[in-house]
Design a protein around this motif. Sequence first.
Motif, PDB file in Angstrom:
ATOM      1  N   ARG A 283      -3.787  -1.968  -7.617  1.00  0.00           N
ATOM      2  CA  ARG A 283      -3.770  -0.729  -8.418  1.00  0.00           C
ATOM      3  C   ARG A 283      -2.957  -0.974  -9.689  1.00  0.00           C
TER       4      ARG A 283
ATOM      5  N   ALA B  45      -4.488  -0.548  -2.946  1.00  0.00           N
ATOM      6  CA  ALA B  45      -5.167   0.541  -2.246  1.00  0.00           C
ATOM      7  C   ALA B  45      -6.077  -0.069  -1.190  1.00  0.00           C
ATOM      8  N   ALA B  46      -6.052   0.521  -0.003  1.00  0.00           N
ATOM      9  CA  ALA B  46      -6.953   0.071   1.055  1.00  0.00           C
ATOM     10  C   ALA B  46      -8.274   0.805   0.893  1.00  0.00           C
TER      11      ALA B  46
ATOM     12  N   ARG C 108     -14.332  -3.860   7.582  1.00  0.00           N
ATOM     13  CA  ARG C 108     -13.016  -4.467   7.386  1.00  0.00           C
ATOM     14  C   ARG C 108     -12.365  -3.844   6.164  1.00  0.00           C
ATOM     15  N   VAL C 109     -11.068  -3.650   6.267  1.00  0.00           N
ATOM     16  CA  VAL C 109     -10.338  -3.031   5.162  1.00  0.00           C
ATOM     17  C   VAL C 109     -10.112  -4.046   4.054  1.00  0.00           C
TER      18      VAL C 109
ATOM     19  N   GLY D 195       2.010   2.009  -3.263  1.00  0.00           N
ATOM     20  CA  GLY D 195       0.951   2.366  -4.200  1.00  0.00           C
ATOM     21  C   GLY D 195       0.515   1.221  -5.090  1.00  0.00           C
TER      22      GLY D 195
ATOM     23  N   TYR E 273      -8.333  -4.740   0.285  1.00  0.00           N
ATOM     24  CA  TYR E 273      -7.219  -4.267  -0.537  1.00  0.00           C
ATOM     25  C   TYR E 273      -7.509  -4.564  -1.997  1.00  0.00           C
TER      26      TYR E 273
ATOM     27  N   ALA F 192       0.840  -1.205   0.000  1.00  0.00           N
ATOM     28  CA  ALA F 192       0.000   0.000   0.000  1.00  0.00           C
ATOM     29  C   ALA F 192       0.870   1.248   0.000  1.00  0.00           C
TER      30      ALA F 192
END
Lengths: 145, 127
Positions: free
Chosen positions: B80, B66-67, B74-75, B63, B77, B60
Motif C-alpha cells: 500500500r 493489504a491482504a 490463497r491470500v 496498513g 499481499y 497488514a
Amino acid sequence: MGFPDRIERTVEIAHPPARVWAALTTAEGLGSWFGNAATIDLRPGGAAQLTWTDGQKASMRIERVEEPTVFGYTWGIYGLPDDDPRHTYVEFTLVPTGTGTRLTVVETGFAQLPDDEYRTAFGANTDGWAHELGELVEYLDANAA
Amino acid sequence: MPTRPDIEAVAEEVFTALADSSRRAILAALAAGGPATATDLATRLPITRQAIAKHLALLAEAGLVAAEPGERRRVRYRLRSAPMQVAQQFLAALARDWDRQLDALQEHLNTLAADRPARTKKAKERS
C-alpha cells in the motif's frame, strides 16, 4: 513530534534587492542557480518549470508576486507522484539592508495531511484489518483441512 | 491540531517496518514483483514461511500491505503506497537542501557582479 512542517532560512546577500529579485523571478536567473534551465510566467497563477540536465523537473505555480519584496510559489513534494495533491508553499522575502539584501525563504506544508481518499484508507485500515485478517485466516484454516 | 499525530503515527509505522531487514526484504519484493502470497515470498526470500507470515500480519496491521483474495483462495499481499507517501513527505523535508540552494544563489549573484560590464553569463561564455 518529529514531523517538520516548516523550513526557514535567512541569508545576508551583498547585492541589492533588484538583483536578487531578478535571480529569483526570471527564467535566466532561475535557470542559473536553481535549475539548469527554467521557464516562468511571472504572475499569480502563472506556471514555472525548472529542469536539470539529469532529466529532473520541478513544476511550480506562482502564488505571490510583489516586486521586489515577496515571491511565493507552490510545488509538489519531492518523491510523490506528479498528480499528488500535497504541495508545499515556498515564499521568498527580500528586505533591503545597508549592504544589500536580507533574504528569507520559508517552505511550509511538509506535514500536511493526505487528502480525504488517503485519510479514509488510513482510517479503514486501523479499524478493520486485524479483524478481517483474523477471519480470513480462520476461513482458510477451516478450508485447508 | 488533533489530526497531526495521525501522520506522525503513519510515518513511524513505516520507519519501524523498514528498520527490520526481513520486513524490508518483503516490502521490496512486493514493490519489485507486485502482489504475492506468503508462499511465493518464502520461495523468493531467505526467510522462513512462518517468519514471513508473522511479518505480513504486522505489516497488514500497520496498513503497509493489504491482504486480498488471490487464486485458489490463497491470500495475496499488496503493497500500500499511501503510508509510504506520508513517510516520503517526512524524508522530503529532511532532504530539502535550502542551504545549498542559497549558496548557489549567492554564487550566481557574485558571478554576475564580477562579470560586469559583460551583460550576461552567457555573453561571457561565448567570448
